[in-house]
Design a protein around this motif. Structure first.
Motif, short mmCIF file in Angstrom:
data_model
loop_
_atom_site.label_atom_id
_atom_site.label_comp_id
_atom_site.label_asym_id
_atom_site.label_seq_id
_atom_site.Cartn_x
_atom_site.Cartn_y
_atom_site.Cartn_z
N ILE A 184 0.84 -1.21 0.00
CA ILE A 184 0.00 0.00 0.00
C ILE A 184 0.86 1.25 0.00
CG2 ILE A 184 -1.67 1.34 1.37
CD1 ILE A 184 -2.78 -1.42 2.32
N ARG A 185 1.96 1.23 0.76
CA ARG A 185 2.85 2.39 0.78
C ARG A 185 3.46 2.64 -0.60
NH1 ARG A 185 3.91 0.66 6.10
NH2 ARG A 185 5.58 -0.76 5.45
N GLU A 186 3.74 1.59 -1.33
CA GLU A 186 4.30 1.74 -2.67
C GLU A 186 3.27 2.26 -3.66
OE1 GLU A 186 5.98 -1.93 -3.91
OE2 GLU A 186 7.50 -1.99 -2.33
N ALA A 187 2.04 1.77 -3.54
CA ALA A 187 1.01 2.11 -4.53
C ALA A 187 0.26 3.39 -4.19
CB ALA A 187 0.02 0.95 -4.63
N GLY A 188 0.17 3.73 -2.90
CA GLY A 188 -0.59 4.90 -2.49
C GLY A 188 -2.07 4.66 -2.35
N VAL A 189 -2.52 3.43 -2.64
CA VAL A 189 -3.93 3.09 -2.48
C VAL A 189 -4.04 1.71 -1.82
CG1 VAL A 189 -4.77 4.48 -4.41
CG2 VAL A 189 -4.10 2.09 -4.80
N ALA A 190 -5.16 1.50 -1.15
CA ALA A 190 -5.45 0.21 -0.52
C ALA A 190 -6.77 -0.31 -1.05
CB ALA A 190 -5.52 0.37 1.00
N TYR A 191 -6.95 -1.62 -0.95
CA TYR A 191 -8.20 -2.24 -1.39
C TYR A 191 -8.81 -3.05 -0.25
CZ TYR A 191 -6.83 -1.08 -6.17
OH TYR A 191 -6.47 -0.41 -7.30
N ASP A 192 -10.12 -3.05 -0.21
CA ASP A 192 -10.87 -4.00 0.61
C ASP A 192 -11.40 -5.04 -0.36
OD1 ASP A 192 -12.71 -5.48 2.05
OD2 ASP A 192 -13.56 -3.76 3.10
N ARG A 193 -10.88 -6.25 -0.24
CA ARG A 193 -11.25 -7.34 -1.16
C ARG A 193 -12.28 -8.26 -0.50
NH1 ARG A 193 -5.75 -6.58 -0.97
NH2 ARG A 193 -4.74 -5.85 -2.90
N GLU A 194 -13.38 -7.68 -0.07
CA GLU A 194 -14.42 -8.41 0.68
C GLU A 194 -13.83 -8.94 2.00
OE1 GLU A 194 -17.36 -10.84 -1.72
OE2 GLU A 194 -15.65 -10.84 -3.10
N GLU A 195 -12.96 -8.19 2.63
CA GLU A 195 -12.27 -8.64 3.83
C GLU A 195 -13.09 -8.44 5.09
OE1 GLU A 195 -8.17 -7.03 3.77
OE2 GLU A 195 -8.58 -6.76 1.63
N HIS A 196 -14.02 -7.49 5.06
CA HIS A 196 -14.85 -7.21 6.24
C HIS A 196 -16.28 -7.68 6.04
CE1 HIS A 196 -16.74 -4.17 9.23
NE2 HIS A 196 -16.36 -5.25 9.86
#
Length: 267
Positions: A184-196
């Protein structure tokens, strides 16, 4: 529960938290049964909080609710410390441009506090709601903010996660989460992949001060019935552009920070 070192103030705040968590009028007997304090201590705390306007007591029903003074303080805190008043117009614009729900959040300790939400016209039931607190290790917003914490704060936050498995995609160990945060630090974005929540996906990015300190997070949320993760990745330029506009407005709203830059986000 408030720790002993916090003394009376900590205990009083703990009682306020528990009255707020009740979601409505709560009786003395319920607070006594579910809480850690002796009867006399709880009575004294409730009397003090009531006399100061932090709680309201209905003598006829024997119940306690949050007081007017607390509501007034909360309103001032919302306008002065929350990102919501500064960012809302940008959330609204991003939601209109993408047709999706947009969330704004801040870290509350090691958890995610949702401070604003703009829904698309197509309503989707999901956990997030303004004022609600959720886990950070398994949400896009939470991971986006965790990834840019200073190392010492990150170590502390990771130690406070439950790592409960909500879905098959949930990251359930600090090691797995650390590896994800590095990406995430490298890309600058994060994803929620149906994790919650099953069927709920999002793309998120942190909001930083010019000094590189975490101020909050911004996300676009959809469902697997409407979009794929690849679809969401195509919205990254809009997300990052909105983040930049919010950061610019925040800098104009607050005094510039002194001190070294902590983290930078790829653009």
């Amino acid at each position: 529960m408030a720790e002993a070192r916090d003394g009376t103030v900590g205990k009083a705040l703990d009682v306020l938290d528990r009255v707020a968590a009740a979601g409505g009028p709560v009786r003395f007997s319920d607070l006594l049964e579910d809480g850690p304090y002796p009867k006399a201590t709880l009575y004294r705390l409730l009397q003090t909080l009531t006399s100061q306007g932090m709680l309201s007591h209905d003598a006829e029903l024997g119940t306690y609710t949050l007081g007017v003074r607390l509501v007034r303080l909360a309103h001032k805190a919302w306008s002065q410390a929350s990102l919501a008043p500064v960012a809302h117009e940008w959330l609204d614009r991003l939601s209109r441009e993408t047709g999706e729900a947009v969330h704004l959040a801040q870290l509350d300790g090691a958890q995610v506090l949702y401070v604003d939400k703009v829904n698309t016209a197509l309503r989707v039931d999901m956990f997030s709601a303004t004022g609600r607190v959720g886990p950070s290790y398994c949400t896009g917003l939470g991971k986006a903010m965790l990834a840019f914490l200073p190392d010492a704060e990150l170590d502390q936050a990771l130690g406070q996660q439950s790592y409960h498995r909500f879905t098959d995609a949930t990251l359930t160990s600090p090691e797995a989460l650390r590896a994800e945060l590095a990406h995430i630090r490298e890309a600058g974005v994060a994803y929620d992949r149906e994790e919650h929540e099953p069927g709920i996906i999002c793309i998120a990015t942190p909001i930083l001060s010019r000094g590189g300190r975490i101020l909050g997070g911004l996300s676009i949320t959809s469902t697997t019935a409407r979009r794929s993760l690849d679809d969401l990745s195509q919205l990254a330029p809009l997300l990052l552009d909105t983040r930049a506009k919010i950061e610019s407005d925040i800098h104009a709203w607050r005094f510039p920070e002194d001190g070294p830059r902590l983290r930078t986000v790829p653009t």
